[in-house]
Design a protein around this motif. Structure first.
Motif, PDB file in Angstrom:
ATOM      1  N   LEU A 170       0.992  -1.115  -0.154  1.00 13.06           N
ATOM      2  CA  LEU A 170      -0.089  -0.067  -0.042  1.00 13.06           C
ATOM      3  C   LEU A 170       0.931   1.342  -0.046  1.00 13.06           C
ATOM      4  O   LEU A 170       1.774   1.546   0.766  1.00 13.06           O
ATOM      5  N   ARG A 178       3.194  13.485  -3.531  1.00 15.67           N
ATOM      6  CA  ARG A 178       4.681  13.955  -3.124  1.00 15.67           C
ATOM      7  C   ARG A 178       5.491  13.395  -4.322  1.00 15.67           C
ATOM      8  O   ARG A 178       6.663  14.008  -5.102  1.00 15.67           O
ATOM      9  N   ARG A 187      -2.877  17.535  -0.222  1.00 18.04           N
ATOM     10  CA  ARG A 187      -4.385  16.632  -0.087  1.00 18.04           C
ATOM     11  C   ARG A 187      -4.930  16.827  -1.547  1.00 18.04           C
ATOM     12  O   ARG A 187      -6.039  16.287  -1.328  1.00 18.04           O
ATOM     13  N   LEU A 219      -7.088   5.708   1.890  1.00 19.31           N
ATOM     14  CA  LEU A 219      -5.652   5.512   2.063  1.00 19.31           C
ATOM     15  C   LEU A 219      -4.682   5.610   0.918  1.00 19.31           C
ATOM     16  O   LEU A 219      -4.021   6.751   0.995  1.00 19.31           O
ATOM     17  N   ARG A 222      -2.661   0.388  -4.299  1.00 19.01           N
ATOM     18  CA  ARG A 222      -1.552  -0.835  -4.177  1.00 19.01           C
ATOM     19  C   ARG A 222      -1.483  -1.404  -5.693  1.00 19.01           C
ATOM     20  O   ARG A 222      -2.486  -1.672  -6.397  1.00 19.01           O
TER      21      ARG A 222
ATOM     22  N   GLU B  27       8.258  14.904   8.660  1.00 20.40           N
ATOM     23  CA  GLU B  27       7.096  14.494   7.776  1.00 20.40           C
ATOM     24  C   GLU B  27       6.122  15.565   8.003  1.00 20.40           C
ATOM     25  O   GLU B  27       5.935  15.889   9.290  1.00 20.40           O
ATOM     26  N   SER B  40      -7.165  15.075  12.044  1.00 23.41           N
ATOM     27  CA  SER B  40      -5.922  14.684  11.663  1.00 23.41           C
ATOM     28  C   SER B  40      -5.022  14.337  12.713  1.00 23.41           C
ATOM     29  O   SER B  40      -4.201  13.492  12.651  1.00 23.41           O
ATOM     30  N   ASP B  44      -3.790  10.830  12.232  1.00 22.52           N
ATOM     31  CA  ASP B  44      -2.194  10.898  11.695  1.00 22.52           C
ATOM     32  C   ASP B  44      -1.378  10.851  12.799  1.00 22.52           C
ATOM     33  O   ASP B  44       0.034  10.528  12.763  1.00 22.52           O
ATOM     34  N   ALA B 139       0.091  -2.356   9.036  1.00 22.58           N
ATOM     35  CA  ALA B 139       0.612  -1.276   8.155  1.00 22.58           C
ATOM     36  C   ALA B 139       0.208  -1.451   6.833  1.00 22.58           C
ATOM     37  O   ALA B 139       0.002  -0.363   6.013  1.00 22.58           O
ATOM     38  N   GLU B 140       0.026  -2.517   6.088  1.00 21.53           N
ATOM     39  CA  GLU B 140      -0.410  -2.895   4.866  1.00 21.53           C
ATOM     40  C   GLU B 140      -1.904  -2.720   4.762  1.00 21.53           C
ATOM     41  O   GLU B 140      -2.554  -2.899   3.801  1.00 21.53           O
ATOM     42  N   ARG B 141      -2.532  -2.667   6.011  1.00 16.83           N
ATOM     43  CA  ARG B 141      -4.088  -2.786   5.983  1.00 16.83           C
ATOM     44  C   ARG B 141      -4.474  -4.075   5.276  1.00 16.83           C
ATOM     45  O   ARG B 141      -5.471  -3.831   4.190  1.00 16.83           O
ATOM     46  N   ARG B 142      -4.124  -5.109   5.537  1.00 14.63           N
ATOM     47  CA  ARG B 142      -4.358  -6.321   4.869  1.00 14.63           C
ATOM     48  C   ARG B 142      -4.852  -7.308   6.035  1.00 14.63           C
ATOM     49  O   ARG B 142      -4.059  -7.688   6.981  1.00 14.63           O
ATOM     50  N   ARG B 151     -11.922  -7.613   3.067  1.00  7.45           N
ATOM     51  CA  ARG B 151     -11.874  -6.396   3.300  1.00  7.45           C
ATOM     52  C   ARG B 151     -12.514  -5.687   4.360  1.00  7.45           C
ATOM     53  O   ARG B 151     -13.429  -5.785   4.834  1.00  7.45           O
TER      54      ARG B 151
END
Lengths: 225, 225
Positions: A170, A178, A187, A219, A222, B27, B40, B44, B139-142, B151
């Motif tokens: 992902l 960026r 955004r 998000l 992929r 970042e 956010s 985030d 992290a990979e949203r999997r 899903r």
DNA sequence: CGGCCCCGTCAAGATCGCGTCAAGAGGCGT
DNA sequence: ACGCCTCTTGACGCGATCTTGACGGGGCCG
């Protein structure tokens, strides 16, 4: 080995910087004017650009603008002036950092390192990627889908490269924006939607049901070979 | 890599700050109004916030108040005014530092560094979690259940993350609601019931007799791998 | 045994994010 | 100067997701 493009019309400064950069393990290419610089970015694919404003042929901001339409390479701007107007204008146009002359070589080297950390290697082209349906050759900028050549625009290539840097993983919208449009775009995800679909239309067997370029709602995207 | 949230309604200043911050290895995420900023902070998990007073939608102090009810992140306040009233009010509400415009970028960067020293890093992703029945990669949203990809929606992921932060331990309804829906949601436990069941349906072998996501009546939920 | 609390379940409306399209601007080559 | 290609930008529809309210069942207590 990282490659640095130094753009300055003063040969003296060119040499000083080149020596300092090589001493720290960078490969150096130079350009004396704006047009050469733009060409060099496309041909030599440097990992970072050091750009002096006040070139003989083009306005510095014009050089920046042209660079940005063809690459997302990090740019460090040099300027003799102190006016903050210039500074803001340069940063607005997508410069990553700004150094006013006179500057210490150590300072500049530190900023080069920072820019490299941020941008990640640009110059190393990715390995060609082949599936049963298409083949992507990044170095040659050649895409073949179902046996036929397909034309991808520069922006499409950059998006594809950002996606293929970590195949199957992902990649967040912010990272993609960026990587493709430069550091100023936080955004504006409309770009992504437009170009992701452009890529699907050109690469996917069934663009309505993509199998390779999958979107992760909210998000990012992929890309799986 | 430290993450900085810039909250300002002036895109120009947003970009200028973003570039300067990135140039120094941070970042950057941005927000143009108060509500987006609050969201956010929750999503985030920035390490420090730069907050301009005078936003279009919410009073600056209101934004501060909302941030403070949900997070202890250091906040640096920007303001065009010189009146000490604002300053005192902002600091009272939990701002860590205060800068009046116009300000030098270097000064702001120094204060960001200072705030980071004080606050320490905040957020990162959880380790992937594997059992005999499913696998969760945050992290990979999997998510993989019984060999097949499943899903999960963004809200489901957030709930799962809150639960997996302390595997096998009871997490109270209040903590879960706050972690997923923000600090204003104290007791709307209906959300939890809906989404806990959504998760059970997707992850559990027998959703009617859950073995992993167990409810503790009157208290909260417990997730055991 | 009856009432109450809390949870699971469901469904409908509101909202959000994505895919899609097209018009307009600007650069580049001819 | 003209036309082509590309990039930018806004609008719009649709499906997925989220929100919200209502209802029923099971356990606990009086």
């Amino acid at each position: 080995m990282t490659r640095v493009l130094v753009v300055d019309d003063d040969p003296r400064l060119q040499r000083t910087l080149a020596i300092a950069l090589r001493a720290h393990g960078h490969e150096v290419v130079t350009a004396g004017d704006g047009r050469t610089a733009v060409q060099s970015v496309l041909e030599d694919a440097p990992d970072v650009v050091i750009l002096d404003l006040g070139l003989p042929d083009l306005d510095g901001t014009e050089v920046l603008r042209r660079l940005r339409t063809g690459s997302a390479v990090p740019v460090i701007v040099l300027s003799a002036r102190h006016e903050s107007d210039d500074k803001i204008e340069a940063l607005d146009l997508g410069a990553d950092d700004y150094v006013t002359k006179p500057f210490g070589v150590e300072e500049l080297l530190a900023r080069v390192r920072a820019a490299l950390r941020r941008g990640g290697p640009q110059g190393q082209h990715l390995e060609p990627m082949t599936t049963d349906h298409f083949r992507l050759d990044f170095a040659e900028r050649r895409a073949t889908v179902a046996g036929a050549d397909v034309r991808l625009t520069p922006t499409e290539w950059r998006l594809l490269e950002a996606l293929c840097r970590e195949p199957g993983h992902l990649v967040s919208q912010q990272d993609l924006l960026r990587a493709v449009w430069g550091p100023s775009y936080g955004r504006e995800s409309n770009y992504l939607r437009v170009y992701a679909n452009q890529l699907r239309r050109k690469l996917e067997l069934d663009p309505a049901n993509p199998r390779h370029l999958v979107t992760e709602p909210g998000l990012g995207y992929r890309f799986t070979p």
